[in-house]
Design an enzyme around this catalytic site. Structure first.
Site, PDB file in Angstrom:
ATOM      1  N   GLN A 132       0.852  -1.204   0.000  1.00  0.00           N
ATOM      2  CA  GLN A 132       0.000   0.000   0.000  1.00  0.00           C
ATOM      3  C   GLN A 132       0.887   1.253   0.000  1.00  0.00           C
ATOM      4  OE1 GLN A 132      -1.947   0.499   3.767  1.00  0.00           O
ATOM      5  NE2 GLN A 132      -3.559   1.813   2.978  1.00  0.00           N
ATOM      6  N   SER A 135       1.598   6.624   2.424  1.00  0.00           N
ATOM      7  CA  SER A 135       2.393   7.590   3.202  1.00  0.00           C
ATOM      8  C   SER A 135       3.628   8.051   2.433  1.00  0.00           C
ATOM      9  CB  SER A 135       2.857   6.957   4.510  1.00  0.00           C
ATOM     10  OG  SER A 135       1.771   6.448   5.221  1.00  0.00           O
ATOM     11  N   GLU A 250      -9.195  -0.914   6.369  1.00  0.00           N
ATOM     12  CA  GLU A 250      -7.980  -1.063   7.170  1.00  0.00           C
ATOM     13  C   GLU A 250      -8.306  -0.916   8.657  1.00  0.00           C
ATOM     14  OE1 GLU A 250      -4.777   1.615   6.106  1.00  0.00           O
ATOM     15  OE2 GLU A 250      -3.330   0.396   7.205  1.00  0.00           O
TER      16      GLU A 250
HETATM   17  C1  LIG Z   1       3.783  -0.801  11.376  1.00  0.00           C
HETATM   18  C2  LIG Z   1       3.418   0.246  10.381  1.00  0.00           C
HETATM   19  C3  LIG Z   1       3.058  -0.133   9.111  1.00  0.00           C
HETATM   20  C4  LIG Z   1       2.727   0.845   8.147  1.00  0.00           C
HETATM   21  N1  LIG Z   1       2.450   0.438   6.890  1.00  0.00           N
HETATM   22  C5  LIG Z   1       2.154   1.360   5.948  1.00  0.00           C
HETATM   23  C6  LIG Z   1       1.903   0.961   4.604  1.00  0.00           C
HETATM   24  O1  LIG Z   1       1.965  -0.225   4.270  1.00  0.00           O
HETATM   25  N2  LIG Z   1       1.640   1.903   3.679  1.00  0.00           N
HETATM   26  C7  LIG Z   1       1.563   3.227   4.002  1.00  0.00           C
HETATM   27  O2  LIG Z   1       1.282   4.034   3.115  1.00  0.00           O
HETATM   28  N3  LIG Z   1       1.820   3.651   5.266  1.00  0.00           N
HETATM   29  C8  LIG Z   1       2.108   2.737   6.249  1.00  0.00           C
HETATM   30  N4  LIG Z   1       2.387   3.151   7.522  1.00  0.00           N
HETATM   31  C9  LIG Z   1       2.452   4.570   7.798  1.00  0.00           C
HETATM   32  C10 LIG Z   1       1.333   5.103   8.672  1.00  0.00           C
HETATM   33  O3  LIG Z   1       0.115   5.163   7.963  1.00  0.00           O
HETATM   34  C11 LIG Z   1       1.781   6.480   9.169  1.00  0.00           C
HETATM   35  O4  LIG Z   1       2.925   6.282   9.978  1.00  0.00           O
HETATM   36  C12 LIG Z   1       0.713   7.167   9.982  1.00  0.00           C
HETATM   37  O5  LIG Z   1      -0.392   7.518   9.192  1.00  0.00           O
HETATM   38  C13 LIG Z   1       1.270   8.462  10.644  1.00  0.00           C
HETATM   39  O6  LIG Z   1       1.913   9.261   9.715  1.00  0.00           O
HETATM   40  P1  LIG Z   1       3.406   9.804   9.983  1.00  0.00           P
HETATM   41  O7  LIG Z   1       4.253   8.644  10.413  1.00  0.00           O
HETATM   42  O8  LIG Z   1       3.835  10.596   8.815  1.00  0.00           O
HETATM   43  O9  LIG Z   1       3.279  10.751  11.252  1.00  0.00           O
HETATM   44  P2  LIG Z   1       2.787  12.259  11.245  1.00  0.00           P
HETATM   45  O10 LIG Z   1       1.535  12.395  10.482  1.00  0.00           O
HETATM   46  O11 LIG Z   1       3.945  13.133  10.850  1.00  0.00           O
HETATM   47  O12 LIG Z   1       2.485  12.475  12.768  1.00  0.00           O
HETATM   48  C14 LIG Z   1       3.515  12.754  13.748  1.00  0.00           C
HETATM   49  C15 LIG Z   1       2.824  12.930  15.105  1.00  0.00           C
HETATM   50  O13 LIG Z   1       1.916  14.074  15.030  1.00  0.00           O
HETATM   51  C16 LIG Z   1       0.605  13.666  15.402  1.00  0.00           C
HETATM   52  N5  LIG Z   1      -0.399  14.374  14.582  1.00  0.00           N
HETATM   53  C17 LIG Z   1      -0.371  14.537  13.236  1.00  0.00           C
HETATM   54  N6  LIG Z   1      -1.470  15.226  12.825  1.00  0.00           N
HETATM   55  C18 LIG Z   1      -2.201  15.477  13.932  1.00  0.00           C
HETATM   56  C19 LIG Z   1      -3.450  16.139  14.175  1.00  0.00           C
HETATM   57  N7  LIG Z   1      -4.177  16.651  13.176  1.00  0.00           N
HETATM   58  N8  LIG Z   1      -3.920  16.198  15.456  1.00  0.00           N
HETATM   59  C20 LIG Z   1      -3.194  15.660  16.484  1.00  0.00           C
HETATM   60  N9  LIG Z   1      -1.997  15.034  16.323  1.00  0.00           N
HETATM   61  C21 LIG Z   1      -1.510  14.940  15.071  1.00  0.00           C
HETATM   62  C22 LIG Z   1       0.551  12.175  15.120  1.00  0.00           C
HETATM   63  O14 LIG Z   1      -0.430  11.527  15.916  1.00  0.00           O
HETATM   64  C23 LIG Z   1       1.957  11.725  15.491  1.00  0.00           C
HETATM   65  O15 LIG Z   1       2.069  11.520  16.885  1.00  0.00           O
HETATM   66  C24 LIG Z   1       2.721   2.210   8.499  1.00  0.00           C
HETATM   67  C25 LIG Z   1       3.073   2.589   9.806  1.00  0.00           C
HETATM   68  C26 LIG Z   1       3.420   1.626  10.735  1.00  0.00           C
HETATM   69  C27 LIG Z   1       3.804   2.076  12.125  1.00  0.00           C
END
Ligand SMILES: Cc1cc2nc3c(=O)[nH]c(=O)nc-3n(C[C@H](O)[C@H](O)[C@H](O)COP(=O)(O)OP(=O)(O)OC[C@H]3O[C@@H](n4cnc5c(N)ncnc54)[C@H](O)[C@@H]3O)c2cc1C
Length: 397
Positions: A132, A135, A250
């Site tokens: 997928q 991100s 999901e």
């Molecule tokens: C085990 C695992 C598997 C994954 N697999 C996939 C995959 O297969 N494909 C894929 O596309 N992605 C995948 N992901 C990614 C996942 O979807 C993202 O990590 C997740 O959506 C958070 O995005 P980010 O890491 O960019 O954090 P960010 O969005 O940068 O967030 C950083 C921090 O800020 C907080 N935050 C952000 N916005 C807000 C808001 N509006 N209000 C309050 N707090 C906020 C978040 O909660 C977090 O604590 C995976 C992640 C993990 C951990």
């Protein structure tokens, strides 16, 4: 509310339980605790792949899918019973989780006939492994800010950009990819949803090592990658609607398959076997009270999930309970494994390769893996926002 399952669900339970008893692998790979089939070590992958193929041959993959697409057309109740039996039997995971949980159901809803025919049978059989690509380095929680570009050229799109945290990309044959096709439009309105062959020239997959030591996810780079236009799902620039359908599958998938009572039972079993101050940890009332608290929460979660099931059985769409389920499951899991660490004391640090590791180091692995569950599929903060805004009617922050 009637807490009993229908006879047809109980019938499926009997059938599946008997099948599992006859077919579960006798021997396991050393570190299969998290059902993590994605590590670079081929032994784990091959073990889970063989299990997937066996489940498929028995007709036990994608049971909720319509019969015409190779499923069993199972009812919602039957799916719940199926998940309960998988947990009860401590069955290994299958390999094509993204394909079966996200891509198949999305294609059944949005795909063209050609896309369904091409991909659906191969998703079930694991001949085609999917990943997928949502991100990006600057688009996670706010995934609609994504920058990966797709430009039309003849019958193709030419894709350039980068994805990150792409689970299983190193095993994948295909990817559901979100791309920006109209950079001038408001961010949700310029996105398209395309199916990309991961063996295409121009794709580079680089592994990211997790704290558990697994190499479950990756960075994926796209340089002038050619994708046929017939691989567009839904209309051009309207991929956001398709992407949200996938996200709904999901979130409900992350919470519905997990009965947290089995994790609490495991913890209680650990407390009974562990000796502290010359007697079993279970003899300590503070330990028992803590575990009883977890049991109450696990039961409450089960009834919340059943409330969602009742809604769905009445023909209503999945509500924001999916967010509540995902939030509570992942946070409760984190607190339970943290408490197991406290109980284990110095033994908590021994991993599966250490000679004196308790339960083959399972608890340490679970502790290290637990935080990821609070992030994957939308972080806990994002689930809090959804519940605050859509359930409690609080103003948008
Ligand atoms: C085990 C695992 C598997 C994954 N697999 C996939 C995959 O297969 N494909 C894929 O596309 N992605 C995948 N992901 C990614 C996942 O979807 C993202 O990590 C997740 O959506 C958070 O995005 P980010 O890491 O960019 O954090 P960010 O969005 O940068 O967030 C950083 C921090 O800020 C907080 N935050 C952000 N916005 C807000 C808001 N509006 N209000 C309050 N707090 C906020 C978040 O909660 C977090 O604590 C995976 C992640 C993990 C951990």
């Amino acid at each position: 509310m009637d807490f009993n399952y229908s006879e047809e669900a109980e019938q499926l339970r009997r059938e599946f339980r008997a099948w599992l008893e006859a077919n579960l692998p006798k021997a396991r790979v050393p570190n299969d605790f998290g059902n993590e089939p994605m590590s670079e070590d081929r032994t784990g992958w091959d073990f889970h792949l063989a299990w997937h193929k066996k489940m498929h041959a028995g007709g036990w993959v994608g049971i909720s899918w319509p019969k015409e697409y190779g499923g069993r057309g199972a009812t919602l109740e039957q799916q719940v019973v199926y998940n309960e039996e998988l947990v009860r039997a401590n069955a290994p995971g299958i390999v094509n989780g993204i394909g079966t949980m996200l891509v198949g159901p999305t294609l059944i809803h949005w795909g063209t006939e050609d896309q369904k025919k091409r991909h659906i049978p191969k998703i079930l059989s694991a001949e085609e492994i999917w990943c997928q690509g949502y991100s990006e380095p600057n688009a996670g929680s706010d995934v609609a800010s994504l920058q990966t570009r797709a430009v039309e050229q003849g019958d193709d799109f030419i894709v350039n950009g980068q994805k990150v945290w792409t689970s299983g990309a190193h095993h994948a044959d295909m990817c559901i990819l979100l791309v920006r096709t109209d950079p001038e439009a408001p961010k949700h309105k310029g996105i398209s949803y395309i199916l990309v062959d991961m063996h295409s020239p121009g794709i580079t997959v680089r592994p990211l090592v997790q704290i558990t030591g697994d190499r479950g996810f990756n960075e994926v780079f796209f340089e002038d990658v050619r994708v046929p236009k017939k691989n567009l799902v839904g209309a051009k620039n309207q991929g956001w609607q398709v992407a949200v359908t996938t996200l709904m599958f999901e979130r409900t998938g992350i919470s519905s398959g997990r009965d947290m009572m089995s994790v609490v039972d495991d913890l209680a079993d650990l407390a009974q076997r562990l000796r502290r101050n010359g007697r079993s940890a279970w003899n300590d009332t503070a330990v028992r009270q803590k575990i009883a608290g977890f049991a109450c929460e696990a039961h409450a979660l089960r009834y919340t999930n059943l409330r969602q099931l009742t809604r769905r059985l009445k023909g209503l769409p999945p509500g924001p309970e999916g967010s509540a389920g995902k939030l509570i499951t992942s946070e409760l899991n984190l607190r339970i494994v943290k408490f197991a660490m406290e109980l284990l004391g110095p033994y908590a640090q021994l991993d599966y390769q250490a000679p004196f590791a308790f339960d083959r180091g399972k608890w340490l692995y679970k502790m290290l893996a637990a935080r990821a569950l609070t992030i994957a599929g939308g972080t806990s903060e994002i689930q809090h926002n959804i519940i605050g805004e859509r359930v409690l009617g609080l103003p948008k922050g």
